[in-house]
Design a protein around this motif. Structure first.
Motif, short mmCIF file in Angstrom:
data_model
loop_
_atom_site.label_atom_id
_atom_site.label_comp_id
_atom_site.label_asym_id
_atom_site.label_seq_id
_atom_site.Cartn_x
_atom_site.Cartn_y
_atom_site.Cartn_z
N ASP A 36 1.06 -1.13 -0.21
CA ASP A 36 -0.05 -0.13 -0.12
C ASP A 36 0.80 1.13 0.07
N LEU A 37 2.15 1.29 -0.41
CA LEU A 37 3.01 2.18 -0.38
C LEU A 37 3.09 2.87 -2.09
N ALA A 38 2.54 4.02 -2.14
CA ALA A 38 2.74 4.44 -3.39
C ALA A 38 4.15 4.60 -4.02
N ASP A 39 5.11 4.80 -3.48
CA ASP A 39 6.62 4.87 -4.01
C ASP A 39 7.39 4.38 -2.91
N PRO A 57 -4.69 -11.95 -1.09
CA PRO A 57 -5.89 -12.01 -1.84
C PRO A 57 -6.54 -10.96 -2.72
N MET A 58 -5.47 -9.93 -2.83
CA MET A 58 -5.87 -8.89 -4.00
C MET A 58 -5.72 -9.39 -5.14
N ASP A 59 -6.23 -8.72 -6.39
CA ASP A 59 -5.93 -8.82 -7.79
C ASP A 59 -4.70 -8.30 -8.09
N ALA A 60 -3.86 -9.09 -8.99
CA ALA A 60 -2.57 -8.60 -9.27
C ALA A 60 -2.44 -7.23 -9.90
N ASP A 61 -3.33 -7.01 -10.56
CA ASP A 61 -3.51 -5.83 -11.30
C ASP A 61 -4.21 -4.53 -10.56
N ASP A 62 -4.46 -4.77 -9.44
CA ASP A 62 -5.29 -3.60 -8.73
C ASP A 62 -4.42 -2.64 -8.08
N VAL A 63 -3.63 -1.87 -9.16
CA VAL A 63 -2.68 -0.95 -8.50
C VAL A 63 -3.50 0.52 -7.93
N ARG A 64 -4.64 0.52 -8.17
CA ARG A 64 -5.40 1.74 -7.78
C ARG A 64 -5.54 1.48 -6.21
N ALA A 65 -5.85 0.27 -5.68
CA ALA A 65 -6.11 0.07 -4.29
C ALA A 65 -4.86 -0.24 -3.71
N HIS A 66 -3.79 -0.75 -4.39
CA HIS A 66 -2.46 -1.27 -3.98
C HIS A 66 -1.22 -0.77 -4.73
N PRO A 67 -1.06 0.55 -4.54
CA PRO A 67 -0.19 0.84 -5.53
C PRO A 67 1.22 0.37 -5.55
#
Length: 233
Positions: A36-39, A57-67
């Protein structure tokens, strides 16, 4: 740098640790959670002997929720380019696939529990499991085979269960799980929330029956990865 370089372990949930991987590779581990760190600041590849990316558990492409997933994918692509040993497990394999140009298949098909997987090609690391091992599955998403990668294992529900891409090995299934880790998963609501009590107890019974033979083979698999890590040292 003095002493052996550590293996970087990227973890996405507190209950999804390296399990048998940590025991078998015989190298210091540097566990990080950058989800969950943007940078996020990740170690340079010349600082590590290998990279292991665990499930979650997250989707591998869900960079909006998990940058932080974007940084993980960039690191994986660079590691393969640099011939650094990489091991991706479940979500980690999906991130590896995305990093190498494959497409994520969300909700492709649920596989939860112990079931056989068919090994399709020889691999010096994965081959330790045998030709058709019964392993633990726990996923809904899948990933395509990356361009140029070798398909190593498959099931009817999930055609890409394992692949080799240069220095990287991806495993959709959970060979890292030993009896204590399985017990933790079955006692973690986030893992079993969609399962009924009978399903949980069936997985528990299958684990008691399967893991005594499976865990030594899995340790041999991860020891093979550890040999690649130590060669980089």
């Amino acid at each position: 740098m003095t002493g052996p370089r550590p293996v970087l372990v990227l973890q996405h949930a507190p209950h999804e640790g390296p399990g048998l991987i940590g025991r078998a590779i015989d190298a210091p581990l540097r566990v990080r959670t950058v989800l969950d760190l943007a940078d996020p600041v990740l170690p340079a590849l010349d600082e590590v002997a290998g990279v292991v990316v665990m499930g979650g558990p997250m989707d591998a492409d869900d960079v909006r929720a998990h940058p932080g997933l974007a940084a993980e994918r960039a690191l994986l692509a660079a590691a393969v380019d640099a011939d650094v040993p990489v091991l991706g497990v479940c979500l980690g394999m999906q991130l590896l696939g995305l990093a190498l140009g494959a497409r994520l298949l969300r909700r492709h098909g649920s596989e939860v529990g112990f079931a056989p997987v068919e090994l399709l090609a020889d691999d010096p690391v994965l081959g330790a499991l045998g030709a058709q091992p019964t392993v633990l599955h726990w996923h809904d998403d899948a990933v395509e085979l990356p361009p140029g990668a070798t398909l190593l294992a498959s099931t009817a529900a999930t055609p890409v269960q394992a692949f080799r891409a240069g220095s990287a090995l991806g495993l959709q299934f959970h060979a890292e799980v030993d009896a204590p880790l399985l017990g933790l998963w079955l006692d973690t609501p986030a893992m079993v929330g969609r399962l009924d009590e009978d399903e949980v107890e069936a997985i528990r019974a299958d684990g008691a029956a399967r893991l005594p033979a499976l865990a030594p083979a899995a340790e041999k698999l991860f020891a093979g990865f550890g040999e690649l890590v130590r060669a980089r040292g």
